[in-house]
Design a protein around this motif. Structure first.
Motif, PDB file in Angstrom:
ATOM      1  N   SER A 125       0.816  -1.218   0.000  1.00  0.00           N
ATOM      2  CA  SER A 125       0.000   0.000   0.000  1.00  0.00           C
ATOM      3  C   SER A 125       0.846   1.263   0.000  1.00  0.00           C
ATOM      4  O   SER A 125       0.400   2.313  -0.499  1.00  0.00           O
ATOM      5  N   LEU A 126       2.072   1.194   0.505  1.00  0.00           N
ATOM      6  CA  LEU A 126       2.928   2.378   0.532  1.00  0.00           C
ATOM      7  C   LEU A 126       3.259   2.858  -0.878  1.00  0.00           C
ATOM      8  O   LEU A 126       3.417   4.064  -1.108  1.00  0.00           O
ATOM      9  N   ARG A 127       3.355   1.939  -1.822  1.00  0.00           N
ATOM     10  CA  ARG A 127       3.741   2.297  -3.197  1.00  0.00           C
ATOM     11  C   ARG A 127       2.864   3.435  -3.738  1.00  0.00           C
ATOM     12  O   ARG A 127       3.360   4.406  -4.320  1.00  0.00           O
ATOM     13  N   ASP A 128       1.550   3.325  -3.567  1.00  0.00           N
ATOM     14  CA  ASP A 128       0.624   4.306  -4.135  1.00  0.00           C
ATOM     15  C   ASP A 128       0.560   5.592  -3.327  1.00  0.00           C
ATOM     16  O   ASP A 128      -0.084   6.562  -3.752  1.00  0.00           O
ATOM     17  N   MET A 129       1.232   5.635  -2.179  1.00  0.00           N
ATOM     18  CA  MET A 129       1.221   6.825  -1.330  1.00  0.00           C
ATOM     19  C   MET A 129       2.435   7.712  -1.565  1.00  0.00           C
ATOM     20  O   MET A 129       2.546   8.784  -0.978  1.00  0.00           O
ATOM     21  N   LEU A 130       3.335   7.273  -2.468  1.00  0.00           N
ATOM     22  CA  LEU A 130       4.599   7.981  -2.668  1.00  0.00           C
ATOM     23  C   LEU A 130       4.574   8.785  -3.960  1.00  0.00           C
ATOM     24  O   LEU A 130       3.896   8.428  -4.919  1.00  0.00           O
ATOM     25  N   PRO A 131       5.378   9.861  -4.041  1.00  0.00           N
ATOM     26  CA  PRO A 131       5.503  10.608  -5.300  1.00  0.00           C
ATOM     27  C   PRO A 131       6.062   9.721  -6.404  1.00  0.00           C
ATOM     28  O   PRO A 131       6.787   8.745  -6.156  1.00  0.00           O
ATOM     29  N   ALA A 132       5.764  10.086  -7.652  1.00  0.00           N
ATOM     30  CA  ALA A 132       6.131   9.253  -8.794  1.00  0.00           C
ATOM     31  C   ALA A 132       7.634   9.138  -8.977  1.00  0.00           C
ATOM     32  O   ALA A 132       8.122   8.133  -9.522  1.00  0.00           O
ATOM     33  N   ASN A 133       8.404  10.142  -8.543  1.00  0.00           N
ATOM     34  CA  ASN A 133       9.853  10.117  -8.757  1.00  0.00           C
ATOM     35  C   ASN A 133      10.615   9.400  -7.653  1.00  0.00           C
ATOM     36  O   ASN A 133      11.848   9.440  -7.616  1.00  0.00           O
ATOM     37  N   VAL A 134       9.926   8.752  -6.762  1.00  0.00           N
ATOM     38  CA  VAL A 134      10.575   7.935  -5.725  1.00  0.00           C
ATOM     39  C   VAL A 134      10.769   6.519  -6.254  1.00  0.00           C
ATOM     40  O   VAL A 134       9.869   5.946  -6.879  1.00  0.00           O
ATOM     41  N   GLU A 135      11.947   5.959  -6.018  1.00  0.00           N
ATOM     42  CA  GLU A 135      12.226   4.578  -6.419  1.00  0.00           C
ATOM     43  C   GLU A 135      11.737   3.634  -5.319  1.00  0.00           C
ATOM     44  O   GLU A 135      12.336   3.552  -4.243  1.00  0.00           O
ATOM     45  N   TYR A 136      10.663   2.945  -5.597  1.00  0.00           N
ATOM     46  CA  TYR A 136      10.063   2.025  -4.635  1.00  0.00           C
ATOM     47  C   TYR A 136      10.487   0.608  -4.987  1.00  0.00           C
ATOM     48  O   TYR A 136      10.294   0.152  -6.122  1.00  0.00           O
ATOM     49  N   VAL A 137      11.087  -0.095  -4.022  1.00  0.00           N
ATOM     50  CA  VAL A 137      11.527  -1.470  -4.255  1.00  0.00           C
ATOM     51  C   VAL A 137      11.061  -2.352  -3.104  1.00  0.00           C
ATOM     52  O   VAL A 137      10.864  -1.882  -1.973  1.00  0.00           O
ATOM     53  N   ARG A 138      10.906  -3.633  -3.418  1.00  0.00           N
ATOM     54  CA  ARG A 138      10.564  -4.622  -2.393  1.00  0.00           C
ATOM     55  C   ARG A 138      11.529  -5.791  -2.509  1.00  0.00           C
ATOM     56  O   ARG A 138      11.734  -6.322  -3.613  1.00  0.00           O
ATOM     57  N   PRO A 139      12.128  -6.214  -1.395  1.00  0.00           N
ATOM     58  CA  PRO A 139      13.067  -7.336  -1.461  1.00  0.00           C
ATOM     59  C   PRO A 139      12.437  -8.638  -1.939  1.00  0.00           C
ATOM     60  O   PRO A 139      13.127  -9.493  -2.493  1.00  0.00           O
ATOM     61  N   GLY A 140      11.148  -8.816  -1.704  1.00  0.00           N
ATOM     62  CA  GLY A 140      10.490 -10.032  -2.177  1.00  0.00           C
ATOM     63  C   GLY A 140      10.595 -11.206  -1.229  1.00  0.00           C
ATOM     64  O   GLY A 140      10.135 -12.301  -1.550  1.00  0.00           O
ATOM     65  N   ARG A 141      11.198 -11.001  -0.092  1.00  0.00           N
ATOM     66  CA  ARG A 141      11.291 -12.068   0.913  1.00  0.00           C
ATOM     67  C   ARG A 141      11.496 -11.430   2.282  1.00  0.00           C
ATOM     68  O   ARG A 141      11.950 -10.281   2.380  1.00  0.00           O
ATOM     69  N   PRO A 142      11.173 -12.141   3.359  1.00  0.00           N
ATOM     70  CA  PRO A 142      11.397 -11.587   4.694  1.00  0.00           C
ATOM     71  C   PRO A 142      12.890 -11.324   4.922  1.00  0.00           C
ATOM     72  O   PRO A 142      13.747 -12.087   4.462  1.00  0.00           O
ATOM     73  N   MET A 143      13.202 -10.255   5.629  1.00  0.00           N
ATOM     74  CA  MET A 143      14.591  -9.881   5.873  1.00  0.00           C
ATOM     75  C   MET A 143      14.745  -9.312   7.277  1.00  0.00           C
ATOM     76  O   MET A 143      13.861  -8.588   7.752  1.00  0.00           O
ATOM     77  N   ASP A 144      15.860  -9.629   7.912  1.00  0.00           N
ATOM     78  CA  ASP A 144      16.217  -8.908   9.122  1.00  0.00           C
ATOM     79  C   ASP A 144      16.685  -7.514   8.724  1.00  0.00           C
ATOM     80  O   ASP A 144      16.948  -7.228   7.549  1.00  0.00           O
ATOM     81  N   VAL A 145      16.802  -6.624   9.697  1.00  0.00           N
ATOM     82  CA  VAL A 145      17.069  -5.218   9.392  1.00  0.00           C
ATOM     83  C   VAL A 145      18.441  -5.008   8.762  1.00  0.00           C
ATOM     84  O   VAL A 145      18.623  -4.143   7.888  1.00  0.00           O
ATOM     85  N   VAL A 146      19.435  -5.807   9.152  1.00  0.00           N
ATOM     86  CA  VAL A 146      20.779  -5.647   8.589  1.00  0.00           C
ATOM     87  C   VAL A 146      20.791  -6.049   7.117  1.00  0.00           C
ATOM     88  O   VAL A 146      21.342  -5.340   6.259  1.00  0.00           O
ATOM     89  N   SER A 147      20.179  -7.179   6.801  1.00  0.00           N
ATOM     90  CA  SER A 147      20.086  -7.604   5.400  1.00  0.00           C
ATOM     91  C   SER A 147      19.289  -6.601   4.570  1.00  0.00           C
ATOM     92  O   SER A 147      19.618  -6.343   3.408  1.00  0.00           O
ATOM     93  N   HIS A 148      18.259  -6.034   5.173  1.00  0.00           N
ATOM     94  CA  HIS A 148      17.442  -5.055   4.462  1.00  0.00           C
ATOM     95  C   HIS A 148      18.251  -3.805   4.128  1.00  0.00           C
ATOM     96  O   HIS A 148      18.170  -3.269   3.016  1.00  0.00           O
ATOM     97  N   PHE A 149      19.050  -3.320   5.075  1.00  0.00           N
ATOM     98  CA  PHE A 149      19.883  -2.151   4.804  1.00  0.00           C
ATOM     99  C   PHE A 149      20.881  -2.435   3.680  1.00  0.00           C
ATOM    100  O   PHE A 149      21.102  -1.599   2.805  1.00  0.00           O
ATOM    101  N   GLU A 150      21.472  -3.611   3.688  1.00  0.00           N
ATOM    102  CA  GLU A 150      22.440  -3.947   2.644  1.00  0.00           C
ATOM    103  C   GLU A 150      21.748  -4.072   1.282  1.00  0.00           C
ATOM    104  O   GLU A 150      22.287  -3.630   0.260  1.00  0.00           O
ATOM    105  N   PHE A 151      20.560  -4.646   1.275  1.00  0.00           N
ATOM    106  CA  PHE A 151      19.784  -4.744   0.041  1.00  0.00           C
ATOM    107  C   PHE A 151      19.476  -3.355  -0.513  1.00  0.00           C
ATOM    108  O   PHE A 151      19.646  -3.082  -1.712  1.00  0.00           O
ATOM    109  N   ALA A 152      19.037  -2.454   0.353  1.00  0.00           N
ATOM    110  CA  ALA A 152      18.678  -1.110  -0.092  1.00  0.00           C
ATOM    111  C   ALA A 152      19.895  -0.329  -0.557  1.00  0.00           C
ATOM    112  O   ALA A 152      19.822   0.445  -1.521  1.00  0.00           O
ATOM    113  N   LEU A 153      21.029  -0.521   0.106  1.00  0.00           N
ATOM    114  CA  LEU A 153      22.256   0.177  -0.273  1.00  0.00           C
ATOM    115  C   LEU A 153      22.649  -0.131  -1.714  1.00  0.00           C
ATOM    116  O   LEU A 153      23.153   0.739  -2.438  1.00  0.00           O
TER     117      LEU A 153
END
Length: 389
Positions: free
Chosen positions: A43-71
């Motif tokens: 639901s967050l995707r449709d709440m963001l401006p169009a020029n924001v890069e919205y990504v989803r890891p596609g699997r559950p992640m701990d916070v450290v793995s999530h930060f590395e994925f986003a980086l």
């Protein structure tokens, strides 16, 4: 390559994230803004401006793995991570352009305490009830820039093990150059480790950084919402077992360091992450002050005494050992610090102490505007040197 990437890992705080991101895009129209979302829905995707890069890891992640994925999605010459209830602060674009011109590795805004921070509506404190809610707190600042010794900052954080970032360079609420981040990743494989990505990455950046500056100016604006770490800490609901707390329970293969008491509290997981990062750096001059950690633990969490003593015994048998007299001296030190904190609270009762307070602010976007107005009214300017070498 873009000059600046703002990276925002998000998880089930859609309303806060949407408001904060909309403000960030308004302030920094040329920046790359990435929202990496592990929420249970999109639901967050449709709440963001169009020029924001919205990504989803596609699997559950701990916070450290999530930060590395986003980086991995960031391509700016400088990178700043924010929580999904945080915002950038005034002056960020001016500072990052200066840093880029002078090959600065990293820029720190605040040291051991925030310059400015905002608490969203609904947050509660165990001491002050709803006294923080909907308020912006602004502590004195000068706009002055000074160069930092990153290894000295890391040593200071290790000496005060578990008490936070100190003055270390950081990518979370700070600026780190892509060149510095790449040096860390080329050598160690990842920037983030441990269980708290802000602490671990700050230590790794400190170990390899050369040209680090602190600008005493609120160019980041931390926020605290009811579901955030700041929120649970303020409410006093953040201490439990590692397997029961959602933060650490997400690490499916977590191997705990026996020298760190095995229970969840913010300063415990900070200490674990800082020690693990220092171990990765593998420098004989970077030694964690475990005696201080044990002293703080014994004073604050007597119910965890058995776990604390178990770690103390492990430390006594390890190389260098730790004796009870050393812990006793650290207990005296911590009691002195507690006395000062109590005295400061009595001298300036109420949330925020002596900080300037601005209330009735419904969200962090409005808080940013109020902070900008405060800076305009006071006339405080950013004072950057012509050369940063």
């Amino acid at each position: 390559m873009t000059l600046l990437s703002i990276v925002i890992p998000s998880h089930n705080r859609q309303i806060y994230a949407a408001i904060a991101v909309r403000k960030i895009v308004e302030i920094l129209s040329d920046a790359q803004v990435i929202v990496s979302d592990t929420s249970t829905d999109e639901s967050l995707r449709d709440m963001l401006p169009a020029n924001v890069e919205y990504v989803r890891p596609g699997r559950p992640m701990d916070v450290v793995s999530h930060f590395e994925f986003a980086l991995a999605r960031a391509h700016g010459r400088y990178v700043m991570f924010l929580g999904d209830d945080d915002c950038v602060g005034p002056g960020l674009e001016q500072i990052v352009r200066w840093a880029d011109r002078h090959d600065v590795d990293a820029v720190v805004s605040y040291g051991k305490s925030f310059i400015a921070n905002y608490f969203w509506p609904g947050i509660r404190s165990r001491f002050y009830g709803d006294g923080y809610a909907s308020k912006l707190f602004v502590h004195p600042f000068t706009g002055e820039a000074r160069r930092i010794d990153p290894i000295a900052a890391l040593r200071d954080a290790l000496h005060n093990l578990g008490q936070g970032l100190g003055a270390m360079p950081r990518v979370y609420h700070g600026l780190a150059s892509r060149a510095l981040i790449d040096r860390v990743r080329d050598r160690f494989g990842t920037l983030f480790s441990g269980v708290t990505p802000d602490i671990s990455s700050a230590a790794m950046l400190s170990g390899l950084a050369r040209n680090v500056w602190q600008v005493d100016y609120p160019f980041s604006l931390p926020g605290g919402s009811p579901a955030s770490t700041a929120g649970t800490g303020a409410a006093g609901t953040d201490m439990t077992s590692l397997t029961q707390h959602p933060h650490t329970a997400a690490f499916s293969d977590l191997r705990w360091d026996p020298l760190i008491p095995e229970y969840y509290a913010p300063y415990i997981v900070w200490a674990y992450s800082l020690k693990q990062a220092a171990d990765r750096l593998d420098r004989s001059d970077l030694s964690p002050n475990l005696a201080y950690l044990y002293a703080v633990s014994l004073l604050r969490h007597r119910r965890q005494r058995d776990r604390i003593i178990q770690s103390l015994r492990c430390a006594r048998t390890a190389s260098g050992g730790i004796g009870l007299p050393a812990v006793g001296l650290q207990i005296v030190r911590e009691l002195g610090l507690q006395g000062k904190r109590i005295a400061n609270r009595l001298a300036s009762p109420g949330p925020g102490g002596r900080a300037q307070q601005f209330g009735n602010l419904p969200d962090i976007g409005v808080a940013y505007d109020r902070l900008q107005q405060y800076i305009t009214d006071t006339g405080i300017i950013i004072k950057l040197p012509n050369a940063a070498i």
